[in-house]
Scaffold this motif. Structure first.
Motif, short mmCIF file in Angstrom:
data_model
loop_
_atom_site.label_atom_id
_atom_site.label_comp_id
_atom_site.label_asym_id
_atom_site.label_seq_id
_atom_site.Cartn_x
_atom_site.Cartn_y
_atom_site.Cartn_z
N PRO A 1 -8.37 7.61 -5.87
CA PRO A 1 -7.57 6.74 -6.51
C PRO A 1 -8.03 5.43 -6.12
CG PRO A 1 -6.28 8.37 -5.70
CD PRO A 1 -7.58 8.72 -5.35
N ILE B 1 -6.27 2.90 -6.04
CA ILE B 1 -5.09 2.30 -4.90
C ILE B 1 -5.49 2.67 -3.61
CG2 ILE B 1 -3.69 4.22 -5.50
CD1 ILE B 1 -1.92 1.10 -4.77
N SER B 2 -5.88 3.92 -3.22
CA SER B 2 -6.35 4.52 -1.91
C SER B 2 -7.38 3.39 -1.61
CB SER B 2 -6.78 6.03 -1.83
OG SER B 2 -5.47 6.61 -2.27
N PHE C 1 -6.23 0.21 -0.10
CA PHE C 1 -5.83 -0.05 1.26
C PHE C 1 -6.98 -0.15 2.33
CE2 PHE C 1 -2.45 3.03 -0.17
CZ PHE C 1 -1.26 2.20 -0.31
N PHE C 2 -8.10 0.59 2.06
CA PHE C 2 -9.14 0.55 3.11
C PHE C 2 -10.00 -0.74 2.87
CE2 PHE C 2 -7.82 5.02 3.18
CZ PHE C 2 -7.85 5.20 4.33
N THR D 1 -2.51 19.00 -0.33
CA THR D 1 -2.44 18.06 -1.38
C THR D 1 -3.65 18.23 -2.29
OG1 THR D 1 -3.66 16.41 0.21
CG2 THR D 1 -1.32 16.20 0.18
N TYR E 1 -1.02 5.08 2.81
CA TYR E 1 -1.96 5.93 2.43
C TYR E 1 -1.61 7.13 2.13
CZ TYR E 1 -6.35 8.91 2.56
OH TYR E 1 -7.02 9.60 2.23
N VAL F 1 0.94 7.45 -0.99
CA VAL F 1 0.13 7.44 -2.19
C VAL F 1 -0.79 8.46 -2.58
CG1 VAL F 1 -1.33 5.80 -3.38
CG2 VAL F 1 0.62 4.99 -2.35
N ALA F 2 -1.49 8.90 -1.53
CA ALA F 2 -2.45 9.97 -1.81
C ALA F 2 -1.66 11.33 -2.36
CB ALA F 2 -3.23 10.37 -0.60
N VAL F 3 -0.59 11.66 -1.60
CA VAL F 3 0.16 12.54 -2.08
C VAL F 3 0.81 12.42 -3.56
CG1 VAL F 3 2.27 14.20 -1.84
CG2 VAL F 3 0.74 13.55 0.23
#
Ligand code: HEM
Ligand SMILES: [Cu+2]
Lengths: 834, 133
Positions: free
Chosen positions: A318, A320-321, A324-325, A685, B40, B43-45
């Motif tokens: 995603p 959004i992930s 972050f990075f 997940t 992180y 949000v990932a979950v």
């Protein structure tokens, strides 16, 4: 007291005793040496040889790519070449080089006689040599790994032939050695500083060693956990990365890059550390902004862990992930920049002499800055989408690696060569080497930015003509050979015989730090007497220090008992607390390394019986080594350490270096375990069928039983320590007999609870199995340790007064019990919760 | 040891090693790390399991504010420990106990600034990106 002269004949006799205690073995026994100066040298040379081999592979790669449609090497050979080039450069050169250089230099900078565990360094070195030859040798048999240096599944898991196994097992073996070296270096920095060297006046190099050592502890274990899962898949078909049975190749990518990105900084920071030693010397003034450099080292160490996904921008995570990075990747630029500005500021306010080391450092700064700029570009996800897997990346990564690692290390070689070999390298050859390498480098890699933007993918063995790539590639190839020429000059200068050179001055660069008190001609004792330090640049601030060291007026000027000793001090303020006996030359480390190598290498060819035999023999060797050389009962409780100071000769628990080593090792071990648990939740997940419908779960009652048994074992182990301290030796022994039974029972119950699950059917049972096996293996090690203590108690090695071993073993069990209980929770409770 | 050190006996005690710890200077970065991992991970979950992104985002923004607050507290304490306005010595280059004490304050203070910047950077995507695409 310091001013009191020591009578001539007494001083001579002391020096003679020290010389005898620290003598380096001669003839063929030379390989049994464990002195940091010898082991460090072997380590550096070995890493250099691996580097040159990997460099030759790069030249072949470049020759193949020089012209379109070339057929110098086959596609398969080419795959092996670039995989091996990348893997060897990273695992056999860049990281080991840091450890090698630090083992060689750190004791000198800290005015210590040696590292706290010399035999551990030697063991690490032999492991590295064996593993390295095994991995790099595979290319001569045409069976080298060929899936790229990050071994992505499914390509790497499905690859026929032993290539991937060689990579996995060979490099895991080396990683274990790397962690051992990291433990050694951290404990050395924390506990073996000279009296008075508080943390605010340590050489900056020591700060970097701490940070990098810490990073290794948290970065390597995820990869080891990944290797563990990967090898279980390759050998036993447990489907961790196989999507058809619930596995997920992405888990490997995560584990690899949680290691892989910090790795880049693990390579880069030590080189900066070298620069931090060179820059003040050439500027002839203390480093500008000491705290700022500490801040940037520690800050970079932390932030670099938040970047790993920037290697995975194109995997469909995603956005959004990715955000972050991307953000963290841009943030890490700040501490890195501060570091470089502090250097520039020091150079600007100082009176700089353009010595050879400084020339290489300047080259490094120029190249690294360029690599940093393309790095900032790539950290922006949309740009990366375009440049991903093209030669732009190849250009970027070599700019950072050459600027951030190769050039500073060469600067360090020129700078520290007089310290290491007591000779000087040639000024003229050095300048030739520099200009050839520097111009060759830019000739080779600058065009690659363009080749990449024009669309040439990395890792292709050839390309058609007419895409505008031809000339650029030819130029790159010419550049590569110019680099090779520069390197040849450098290596020749390094190894050419120099005995006709006159004796060098002791402090040829006029530096201010302790390593330049070394003896010329060489003495193996490290330092004649261990000084009391009160400033950051003692040689600049205290001109009498050198004479006093030489006259043996400081600490430990003698070796009355003929034993090797060094001073152990407290962590923050370096108050002397103990005289530590350190170990001397031995064959046992070679045997131990050889058998450990067998235990890792035989499984590559699925020869399990010899592997198990080697494993057992390795354990025997290590037990023998520990038994005969560590935590020995001293002949007297305390001894005179010089300057009227009397210090204990034995320490147990947090006061001892062994306890710290255990603590730090277990931190790394816990990280590997955490990575496995992370894997469990990652599957949950990432895939909708985890656990799959109708799956069997671990037997809950057995899991509960295991938890109870592990808890009982823990109580008994700690109880044994407690009883032993209070002189209830009988009770302690009883505990040490019952505890292993409980531990073995716990491990059995845990494995039993998953016995009915079929690990090859789906990743859900497989990860349960992996966790149970992990805990069981650790419990096995813990049981051996308990018996070791029991034997110690019976044979008088472990007494109520001298109880270091049981402190270390209970510390081990604190960690293993915790991981056992977490495993029980995951196995027993997760089926309910998910 | 030299005479100078003995007359400062009391200082020695005041800056005793027992109360000092190297881990303290990493408090700021540890908060950053915790914040990073939580953002992180959560949000990932959320994206994988289809939880409600809006609520999660609001929660994480509050969490970010909390993290910044935590770093501010750490930074403030470190600033006091550095005590540069009294000592007028930002460098602490000598090997005395109080220098070590102020130095650790200084380092912790600088690290908390970096950590705060890091937290702000990592929070930006939460503010700027509206969903899981
Ligand atoms: C003589 C100097 C060097 C030359 C000419 C060179 C050349 C190359 C080339 C052409 C590639 C791309 C291969 C491909 O994608 O097909 C490559 C990849 C790589 N190089 Fe170098 N290199 C040199 C030195 C180094 C050094 C010093 C390091 C690290 C310390 C390094 C690390 C790597 C890595 C990690 C890769 C990626 C391998 C992969 O794609 O799996 N190289 N190199
Ligand atoms: Cu990276």
């Amino acid at each position: 007291m310091l001013a009191e002269p020591v009578a001539r004949d007494i001083a001579e006799a002391q020096a003679e005793r020290l010389r005898a205690a620290w003598a380096t073995p001669k003839g063929w026994r030379y390989v049994t040496a464990v002195n940091n100066t010898e082991v460090g040298k072997w380590y550096c040379l070995t890493a250099l040889v691996f580097m040159l081999l990997a460099g030759v592979m790069a030249l072949i790669i470049r020759l193949q790519l020089a012209v379109p449609e070339n057929d110098l090497v086959s596609a398969d050979r080419f795959n092996q070449l670039f995989t091996m080039h990348g893997s060897a450069m990273m695992f056999l050169f860049a990281v080991p080089m840091f450890e090698a250089i630090s083992i060689l230099l750190l004791p000198g900078m800290l005015g210590a006689r040696d590292m706290p565990f010399p035999r551990l360094s030697a063991f690490g070195y032999w492991c590295f040599l064996i593993g390295g030859i095994f991995v790099i040798g595979s290319i001569f048999f045409n069976v080298a790994p060929r899936a790229g240096w990050f071994m992505y599944p499914p390509l790497a898991t499905m690859d026929e032939g032993p290539g991937s196994d060689i990579w996995l097992l060979g490099l895991s073996f080396i990683e274990v050695a790397s962690i051992a070296a990291a433990v050694e270096l951290i404990v050395g920095t924390l506990k073996c500083r000279p009296p008075g060297m508080r943390v605010n006046i340590m050489p900056l190099y020591a700060w970097y060693v701490l940070v990098v050592g810490g990073m290794i502890l948290f970065a390597f274990p995820p990869l080891i956990a990944g290797d563990f899962l990967f090898e279980l898949e390759r050998s036993f078909d447990w489907p961790f990365f196989d999507p058809t049975r619930g596995g997920d190749p992405m888990l490997w990518q995560h584990l690899f890059w949680i290691f892989g990105h910090p790795e880049v900084y693990i390579i880069f920071l030590p080189s900066i550390a070298i620069a931090a030693m060179v820059v003040p010397t050439v500027a002839r003034r203390p480093m500008f902004g000491y705290s700022w450099i500490v801040l940037s080292a520690v800050g970079t160490g932390f932030l670099s862990f938040g970047l790993w996904v920037h290697h995975m921008f194109t995997t469909g995570l995603p956005s959004i992930s990715l955000g972050f990075f991307s953000a963290a990747s841009e943030a890490v630029v700040i501490p890195t920049g501060i570091q470089i500005f502090a250097f520039l500021a020091t150079l600007l306010v100082g009176r700089v002499r353009m010595t050879l080391p400084m020339l290489w450092i300047s080259g490094a700064l120029a190249i690294f800055t360029m690599g940093g700029l393309t790095g900032v570009m790539l950290a922006l996800a949309p740009f990366d989408f375009q440049a991903h897997d093209t030669y732009f990346i190849v250009a970027h990564l070599h700019y950072t690696l050459f600027g951030g690692m190769v050039f500073p290390v060469i600067a360090g070689v020129y700078y520290f060569f007089p310290f290491i070999q007591k000779r000087l390298m040639s000024e003229r050859l050095g300048r030739w080497a520099f200009w050839l390498t520097f111009s060759g480098f830019n000739l080779c890699f600058l065009p690659m930015h363009l080749t990449g933007l024009l669309g040439m993918p990395r890792r292709v063995y050839t390309y058609p003509t007419g895409l505008g790539w031809d000339w650029l590639n030819l130029i790159s190839t010419v550049g590569a050979f110019v680099i090779a020429a520069g390197f040849s000059v450098f290596v020749w200068d390094l190894i050419r015989p120099k005995h006709r050179q006159p004796q060098i001055p002791r402090n040829p660069w006029d530096a201010g730090t302790l390593e330049w008190t070394h003896d010329v001609p060489e003495e193996a004792w490290g330092v004649r007497s261990i000084p009391h330090v009160s400033t950051r640049y003692p040689l600049w601030d205290e001109p009498q220090m050198l004479d006093r060291i030489d006259a043996g007026r400081y600490y430990l000027p003698d070796a009355q008992e003929g034993k090797r000793e060094t001073l152990v001090t407290s962590v923050i303020d370096a108050v002397p607390v103990q005289v530590q006996r350190v170990t001397g030359p031995t064959w046992i480390t070679l045997w131990a390394a050889g058998f450990t190598g067998g235990a890792f290498i035989f499984p590559t060819f699925h020869w399990y019986p010899p592997a198990i035999l080697c494993g057992v023999l390795a354990i025997c060797c290590i037990i023998g080594w520990l038994w005969t050389a560590t935590a020995q009962v001293p002949e007297a409780d305390s001894k005179d350490a010089g300057l009227g100071l009397s210090l204990p000769t034995y320490a147990a628990g947090p006061a001892s270096v062994g306890w710290w080593a255990m603590w730090i090792t277990m931190l790394g071990d816990a990280t590997a375990f955490a990575s496995l648990v992370f894997g469990f939740f990652f599957y949950w997940t990432a895939s909708p069928d985890f656990p799959p419908a109708g799956a069997l779960h671990p037997e809950a009652r057995l899991v509960g039983l295991a938890a109870l048994a592990f808890a009982a074992n823990w109580a008994l182990t700690v109880g044994a320590r407690w009883l032993n301290r209070r002189s209830h030796v009988g009770g302690a022994r009883l505990c040490l007999i019952v505890a292993p039974l409980a531990a073995a029972g716990g491990a059995t119950a845990l494995v039993w609870s998953v016995l009915s699950l079929d690990p090859t059917s789906h990743v859900y049972p497989a990860i349960h199995w992996a966790l149970a096996v992990w805990v069981a293996v650790h419990a096995g090690a813990g049981v051996i340790m308990q018996f070791y203590c029991l034997a110690g108690s019976i044979f008088g090695k472990l007494t109520p007064r001298y109880d270091a071993d049981i402190w270390n073993v209970s510390l081990f069990w604190h960690f293993v019990t915790l991981s056992a209980l977490v495993t029980c929770a995951v196995l027993g409770l997760a089926p309910e919760a998910l | 040891m030299t005479e100078g050190n003995k007359t400062r006996r009391e200082d020695q005690e005041e800056f005793a090693e027992a109360r000092a710890s190297l881990m303290k200077i990493t408090l700021g970065p540890l908060i950053w790390a915790l914040h990073f991992v939580c953002c992180y991970g959560v949000v990932a979950v959320t994206c994988a399991k289809g939880w409600d992104y809006g609520t999660v985002r609001a929660g994480l923004l509050i969490f970010s504010a909390g993290a910044l607050g935590g770093i501010a507290v750490v930074g403030w304490a470190a600033w006091r420990q550095w005590d540069v306005s009294h000592t007028a010595d930002p460098v602490n280059r000598l090997g005395r106990a109080e220098d070590r004490y102020h130095f650790l304050g200084h380092a912790a203070f600088l690290l908390s600034i970096i950590s705060a910047i890091g937290v702000v950077f990592v929070t930006l995507p939460l503010v700027l990106i509206g969903g899981c695409q």
